[in-house]
Design a protein around this motif. Structure first.
Motif, PDB file in Angstrom:
ATOM      1  N   PHE A 195       0.798  -1.219   0.000  1.00 51.52           N
ATOM      2  CA  PHE A 195       0.000   0.000   0.000  1.00 51.52           C
ATOM      3  C   PHE A 195       0.837   1.277   0.000  1.00 51.52           C
ATOM      4  O   PHE A 195       0.397   2.311  -0.477  1.00 51.52           O
ATOM      5  N   ASP A 196       2.063   1.203   0.518  1.00 53.34           N
ATOM      6  CA  ASP A 196       2.892   2.398   0.584  1.00 53.34           C
ATOM      7  C   ASP A 196       4.215   2.273  -0.173  1.00 53.34           C
ATOM      8  O   ASP A 196       5.097   3.110  -0.026  1.00 53.34           O
ATOM      9  N   GLN A 197       4.348   1.225  -0.994  1.00 51.73           N
ATOM     10  CA  GLN A 197       5.634   0.991  -1.665  1.00 51.73           C
ATOM     11  C   GLN A 197       5.435   0.209  -2.954  1.00 51.73           C
ATOM     12  O   GLN A 197       4.657  -0.746  -2.992  1.00 51.73           O
ATOM     13  N   VAL A 198       6.153   0.607  -4.001  1.00 53.10           N
ATOM     14  CA  VAL A 198       6.192  -0.142  -5.259  1.00 53.10           C
ATOM     15  C   VAL A 198       7.661  -0.268  -5.659  1.00 53.10           C
ATOM     16  O   VAL A 198       8.350   0.737  -5.826  1.00 53.10           O
ATOM     17  N   ASN A 199       8.150  -1.505  -5.789  1.00 51.54           N
ATOM     18  CA  ASN A 199       9.522  -1.748  -6.239  1.00 51.54           C
ATOM     19  C   ASN A 199       9.484  -2.092  -7.722  1.00 51.54           C
ATOM     20  O   ASN A 199       8.689  -2.944  -8.133  1.00 51.54           O
ATOM     21  N   PHE A 200      10.358  -1.448  -8.498  1.00 52.27           N
ATOM     22  CA  PHE A 200      10.389  -1.716  -9.930  1.00 52.27           C
ATOM     23  C   PHE A 200      11.821  -1.642 -10.427  1.00 52.27           C
ATOM     24  O   PHE A 200      12.707  -1.121  -9.758  1.00 52.27           O
TER      25      PHE A 200
END
Length: 197
Positions: free
Chosen positions: A20-25
């Motif tokens: 909900f508070d983080q996206v790793n790409f």
């Protein structure tokens, strides 16, 4: 993951984790160097698609950095695949000895030969071919025969680099500084591995 996308300079980036508070790409392969626009996209390519405001990110050919357990202790393995870490940092971790071969993990070293695209799982042993690569442990720059492998971690996503290196016999006990440089840039200062005779 299906409801989230990241656009980096107009290219879709492989996503490895969403919370909900983080996206790793992972930055797409062959993204131009310099400042590039990045957007988060909800419900990509659907009628109810929502795009975030643009955030600018700096992309460089090289941005070497170790993965660490605590900001200092480099993530690694011993030759028998035990976790290389001070037990005070990682319960069950083991310290290396001078002369041991260890595997250290990092990112930001650019393309290998052969090239694996962003998001692909690396097969074989794709090596770094940049002749400027230098590994220094405890102040000693390793000779080429003490860097047994420098390239993508086999079977892992193409941004995970693995360095199989022999620890010099001269290093003292304790948390020993390690640095890997390439293209004139070095991994973060203060990164260490635990060594005990």
């Amino acid at each position: 993951l299906g409801c989230i996308a990241i656009d980096v300079d107009g290219k879709r980036a492989p996503i490895t984790f969403v919370r909900f508070d983080q996206v790793n790409f992972q930055v797409p392969t062959f993204t131009r160097s310099g400042t590039v626009p990045v957007r988060l996209v909800l419900n990509p390519d659907r009628p109810n698609q929502i795009m975030s405001d643009v955030v600018n990110m700096t992309v460089a050919d090289y941005s070497p950095a170790f993965f660490t357990f605590d900001g200092k202790s480099i993530k690694g393995r011993t030759a028998d695949f035990s976790i290389l870490a001070d037990p005070a940092v990682v319960p069950g971790g083991v310290k290396a000895k001078p002369g041991d071969v260890v595997m250290l993990y990092a990112t930001g070293f650019n393309v290998t030969s052969p090239v694996w695209q962003a998001g692909e799982l690396a097969g074989g042993l794709p090596r770094l071919s940049d002749s400027s690569l230098r590994v220094t442990i405890g102040g000693t720059t390793l000779a080429g025969d003490n860097v047994m492998y420098a390239g993508l971690a086999p079977g892992s996503i193409s941004a995970l680099y693995q360095f199989n290196v022999r620890i010099p016999l001269t290093v003292p006990d304790g948390n020993v500084p390690v640095s890997i440089s390439i293209g004139g840039l070095s991994t973060q200062a203060g990164a260490t591995i635990p060594v005990q005779r």
